[in-house]
Design a protein around this motif. Structure first.
Motif, mmCIF file in Angstrom:
data_model
loop_
_atom_site.group_PDB
_atom_site.id
_atom_site.type_symbol
_atom_site.label_atom_id
_atom_site.label_comp_id
_atom_site.label_asym_id
_atom_site.label_seq_id
_atom_site.Cartn_x
_atom_site.Cartn_y
_atom_site.Cartn_z
ATOM 1 N N THR A 68 0.833 -1.206 0.000
ATOM 2 C CA THR A 68 0.000 0.000 0.000
ATOM 3 C C THR A 68 0.868 1.257 0.000
ATOM 4 O O THR A 68 0.602 2.215 -0.742
ATOM 5 C CB THR A 68 -0.930 0.006 1.229
ATOM 6 O OG1 THR A 68 -1.838 -1.095 1.129
ATOM 7 C CG2 THR A 68 -1.728 1.303 1.305
ATOM 8 N N LEU A 69 1.918 1.253 0.816
ATOM 9 C CA LEU A 69 2.811 2.409 0.863
ATOM 10 C C LEU A 69 3.488 2.633 -0.483
ATOM 11 O O LEU A 69 3.595 3.770 -0.954
ATOM 12 C CB LEU A 69 3.858 2.199 1.958
ATOM 13 C CG LEU A 69 4.854 3.345 2.174
ATOM 14 C CD1 LEU A 69 4.115 4.636 2.519
ATOM 15 C CD2 LEU A 69 5.836 2.984 3.277
ATOM 16 N N LEU A 70 3.917 1.554 -1.126
ATOM 17 C CA LEU A 70 4.556 1.676 -2.433
ATOM 18 C C LEU A 70 3.581 2.223 -3.463
ATOM 19 O O LEU A 70 3.922 3.105 -4.259
ATOM 20 C CB LEU A 70 5.087 0.303 -2.874
ATOM 21 C CG LEU A 70 5.838 0.279 -4.212
ATOM 22 C CD1 LEU A 70 7.065 1.178 -4.136
ATOM 23 C CD2 LEU A 70 6.242 -1.146 -4.561
ATOM 24 N N HIS A 71 2.360 1.705 -3.454
ATOM 25 C CA HIS A 71 1.344 2.205 -4.386
ATOM 26 C C HIS A 71 1.089 3.689 -4.168
ATOM 27 O O HIS A 71 0.931 4.455 -5.123
ATOM 28 C CB HIS A 71 0.040 1.426 -4.212
ATOM 29 C CG HIS A 71 -0.017 0.170 -5.028
ATOM 30 N ND1 HIS A 71 -0.300 0.167 -6.362
ATOM 31 C CD2 HIS A 71 0.171 -1.120 -4.682
ATOM 32 C CE1 HIS A 71 -0.298 -1.074 -6.825
ATOM 33 N NE2 HIS A 71 -0.008 -1.868 -5.816
ATOM 34 N N ARG A 72 1.020 4.105 -2.930
ATOM 35 C CA ARG A 72 0.748 5.514 -2.655
ATOM 36 C C ARG A 72 1.869 6.414 -3.167
ATOM 37 O O ARG A 72 1.621 7.475 -3.741
ATOM 38 C CB ARG A 72 0.560 5.725 -1.152
ATOM 39 C CG ARG A 72 -0.741 5.158 -0.608
ATOM 40 C CD ARG A 72 -0.799 5.294 0.896
ATOM 41 N NE ARG A 72 -2.101 4.882 1.427
ATOM 42 C CZ ARG A 72 -2.397 4.868 2.718
ATOM 43 N NH1 ARG A 72 -1.491 5.244 3.608
ATOM 44 N NH2 ARG A 72 -3.597 4.496 3.118
ATOM 45 N N ARG A 73 3.115 5.984 -2.950
ATOM 46 C CA ARG A 73 4.244 6.803 -3.362
ATOM 47 C C ARG A 73 4.410 6.824 -4.883
ATOM 48 O O ARG A 73 4.941 7.793 -5.441
ATOM 49 C CB ARG A 73 5.526 6.276 -2.710
ATOM 50 C CG ARG A 73 5.581 6.454 -1.204
ATOM 51 C CD ARG A 73 5.763 7.902 -0.808
ATOM 52 N NE ARG A 73 7.061 8.413 -1.215
ATOM 53 C CZ ARG A 73 8.163 8.318 -0.484
ATOM 54 N NH1 ARG A 73 8.122 7.736 0.715
ATOM 55 N NH2 ARG A 73 9.301 8.812 -0.910
#
Length: 298
Positions: A68-73
């Protein structure tokens, strides 16, 4: 470290297939989770045998959190190529979004009765839709806190059908598959509040009606993105995402044969009339123009 890896990925060309992109994101998320699992704090907390099952659950949560963090960034990079595998141009993506939005506008006249919904739910849906007809569903921004609260708390006005439309309109602002799934989950929960007897089998036609009424911004693009990363949502969230994708597909291919009491000639005439009305008025919903995606706060 994580920051340098993300920065390097942001500079990369995302021209591989959907499967390759999913594999890239998943592999990185698992590396992050594995790194967490090797920390002294993690191992100290899970050194007992009876905690092995909890450790496995924590590892799964860590993978999902990292993804999720990777997708957001990397939302702008991961979202934009999701339209076509080629990839096609931005203008082509905009045309797909506008075409689907016009299709939803042309189907405004379709009701629960046309979809063969049970009579008592037809009445409940009609009442719910009417109660929100005079309420402005403002706000298309997304935040984790709002999504968490929205799952259990009704909005200040408009009723559950209006709640569902509002959360469907937030879909485009949600910056990861998990965030988009949360928007869809809140919308589904709102729809099920319409009738205490509503069950899982009732959800698909309810979502069809809500999507048609909400006309979420950049819907075609968001559908492509969710399909590209569909395996990021599992369990109840996966069911809601699948129901949403099925609802959009149904609306795209809908014909007179799918509706009760509608002849082909009447169906074609209704589409023409709805399109004529849409062309004569300025849409208050519109389709969001494509541009650089703002990086969401983390």
């Amino acid at each position: 470290d994580f920051g340098s890896t993300v920065d390097a990925a942001a500079r990369a060309r995302f021209d591989e297939s959907a499967a390759d992109t999913r594999a890239r994101v998943d592999a990185f998320a698992r590396r992050v989770a594995a790194a967490i699992a090797t920390t002294p704090e993690y191992n100290h907390h899970h050194h007992h045998h009876q905690q092995q099952q909890q450790s496995s659950r924590d590892a799964s949560l860590a993978v999902r959190a990292a993804a999720t963090l990777l997708h957001r960034r990397l939302y702008a990079k991961l979202f934009e190529p999701a339209i076509l595998e080629d990839p096609e141009t931005v203008e082509r993506a905009d045309r797909l979004d506008r075409r689907l939005d016009r299709r939803l506008a042309a189907l405004e006249w379709v009701t629960a009765r046309h979809l063969g919904v049970r009579p008592d739910l037809v009445d409940a849906l009609a009442q719910a839709a009417a109660s929100g007809a005079t309420t402005t569903s403002s706000g298309t921004t997304y935040s984790d806190d709002a999504a968490a609260d929205g799952a259990v708390v009704a909005s200040a006005g408009g009723g559950p059908f209006d709640d569902a439309k509002r959360w469907l309109r937030k879909l485009d602002a949600a910056p990861s598959p998990a965030d988009k799934a949360r928007c869809l989950g809140v919308a589904a929960t709102a729809l099920l509040r319409i009738d205490a007897r509503a069950a899982a089998d009732d959800l698909l036609p309810m979502v069809v009606l809500a999507v048609k009424a909400a006309r979420p911004p950049r819907l075609a693009s968001n559908v492509a993105y969710l399909k590209r990363f569909a395996d990021a949502a599992t369990g109840p969230a996966g069911y809601v995402v699948s129901t949403f994708l099925g609802a959009v597909d149904f609306l795209k291919r809908l014909s007179a044969a799918d509706l009760e009491g509608v002849e082909p000639a009447a169906f074609a005439a209704a589409l023409r009339n709805a399109r004529d009305r849409a062309e004569k008025q300025t849409s208050t919903n519109g389709v969001a123009t494509r541009g650089p995606a703002a990086r969401p706060p983390l």
